[in-house]
Motif scaffolding. Structure first.
Motif: not given
Length: 461
Positions: A149-153
């Motif tokens: 999962i792209d945690e930056t989003k």
């Protein structure tokens, strides 16, 4: 000589504890990732001890019970226990009582590496790939993976402890501890804990003294080589056969201005180095030669046949030795796999393995018997044999015992013939004991053939 019955007998008692709570994911990791490396019998021993952990609940039992549960003999239990210890799944402790009383063993189960740790471990992941092949390796890797999962989003909204719980006055904390949680509540007990699983490579698999001697302290301070970096260097050097001077270059290439050594970058650099050196061929322990630090004949001109053989075994890889013994034919996959398993599980150096190959070939009619090889290798590992000379001397000292191992499953009796020597032979093979099982096999003739093949290899190289 460390016979299994000198360290362990059936009336010796044991109890089991765990270095933490074992979970369902551990069973999957053990079955799918560790089993190809240690074999089904070692896994069976681990799972049996896991069951005993709850069944015994801290009580003691004799090893007769373990033999009955596993339906196998004590020598098998002992040899499989060593595998579990070597790969970091078991710690064994012994409480030695009076000489005539049974010992008490404490078997402490260590949890396996978590899947991400296992696949990041350069040595274990590579050897799993070697054991199961590319297709199954990818399948196993995917099985233990989860979608990233792209945690930056996302924006983190987690509350802190102080946001949720109100503060308690210090005097109440002190009073509460003194009244309710005194040290006597844990007397004779420890809280359950879980350390990271680990297996140990001896420091002497890599010459750190030479490694540090050629490094500028301004470029690579000693503090940069942390315990984790040092362990990574040992594993990478052991796996890829990287000498200290080459490792210096790799470390210099990955250290940053803040003197931090990126272990992942070091792993990539080691793989790239190996691919350049070996044309992308997967690393194989059987291709190694004896490290310089453990050669006793490196700067010595051989004066006897024995010294000539020692120098030969120090400078040839196990695979090349098998090839020369076969008259130039490629060794069988079964023989290569057996030798590679021995090198990996028992952590024997290449020169020591060469002595093992040479010795077993002479005593068993030019065949590599799996159980015989593994039994001698296990003994040499416990004796911490590191040099060709030590291996040759031990082979001579324990010759009669090793021959008994080879004959222990024979049925009936046979005529014993003494070796008739017709020429000077290496001192370490000047043994007085029975011939191999095949009465038509001439050990002296076999030795001559081996020497001729190795002499041909020396002349060509």
């Amino acid at each position: 000589m460390q016979h299994h019955w000198k360290e362990l007998i059936a009336v010796d008692r044991y109890t089991v504890q765990s270095r933490g709570v074992l979970q369902e994911v551990d069973r999957k990791v053990l079955t799918l990732l560790y089993q190809p490396l240690i074999g089904c019998r070692a896994l069976a021993l681990y799972m049996t001890l896991w069951g005993e952990l709850e069944l015994l609940d801290g009580q003691e039992a004799t090893h007769h019970r373990l033999m009955a549960l596993m339906q196998c003999g004590l020598p098998d239990i002992y040899s499989e226990r060593l595998k579990l210890e070597g790969i970091g799944l078991l710690d064994t402790y012994v409480h030695a009582k009076e000489a005539d009383e049974p010992k008490l063993f404490l078997y402490e189960l260590r949890p396996p590496l978590a899947p991400d740790q296992f696949f990041r471990d350069e040595m274990l992941s590579v050897f799993l790939h070697r054991q199961v092949g590319r297709h199954l390796f990818i399948q196993l890797s995917n099985f233990f993976a989860r979608p990233s999962i792209d945690e930056t989003k996302f924006t983190q909204v987690t509350r802190s402890f102080s946001d949720v719980f109100s503060a308690v006055p210090a005097e109440q904390i002190v009073a509460g501890l003194s009244e309710e949680a005194g040290p006597e509540l844990l007397e004779g007990k420890d809280h359950i804990r879980r350390d990271e699983a680990s297996y140990v490579l001896d420091d002497d698999v890599f010459d750190f003294e030479l490694f540090f001697a050629g490094l500028s302290k301004q470029l690579v301070p000693r503090r940069a080589v942390t315990a984790k970096v040092k362990e990574a260097i040992k594993k990478l050097a052991f796996l890829y056969g990287i000498p200290p001077l080459e490792m210096q270059k790799l470390v210099l290439g990955v250290i940053d201005p803040a003197y931090h050594i990126d272990i992942d970058a070091l792993r990539r650099a080691a793989r790239e180095w190996y691919e350049l050196e070996h044309g992308g061929v997967e690393p194989r322990l059987v291709e190694r030669v004896q490290p310089l630090a453990y050669r006793t004949m490196e700067n010595i001109e051989p004066r006897t046949k024995e010294e000539q053989l020692m120098k030969q075994l120090e400078t040839i890889s196990p695979r090349q030795l098998l090839k020369e013994i076969s008259g130039g034919a490629e060794p069988s996959l079964a023989d290569l796999q057996l030798i590679e398993d021995v090198m990996f599980k028992q952590q024997l150096l290449p020169g020591v393995v060469n002595v093992l190959i040479y010795y077993v070939m002479l005593r068993t009619n030019m065949k590599l018997s799996k159980k015989y090889v593994e039994k001698i290798a296990s003994h040499w590992a416990r004796k911490k044999v590191k040099t060709v000379k030590e291996a040759m001397e031990l082979a001579k000292e324990e010759a009669k015992t090793y021959q008994n191992w080879a004959n222990e499953k024979e049925k009936g009796t046979r005529t014993v013939r003494k070796v008739v020597r017709t020429e000077i032979v290496p001192d370490w093979l000047n043994m007085d004991y029975s011939q191999p099982d095949d009465d038509d096999f001439d050990v002296e003739q076999a030795r001559k053939e081996l020497e001729e093949r190795l002499k041909k290899y020396r002349d060509e190289s």
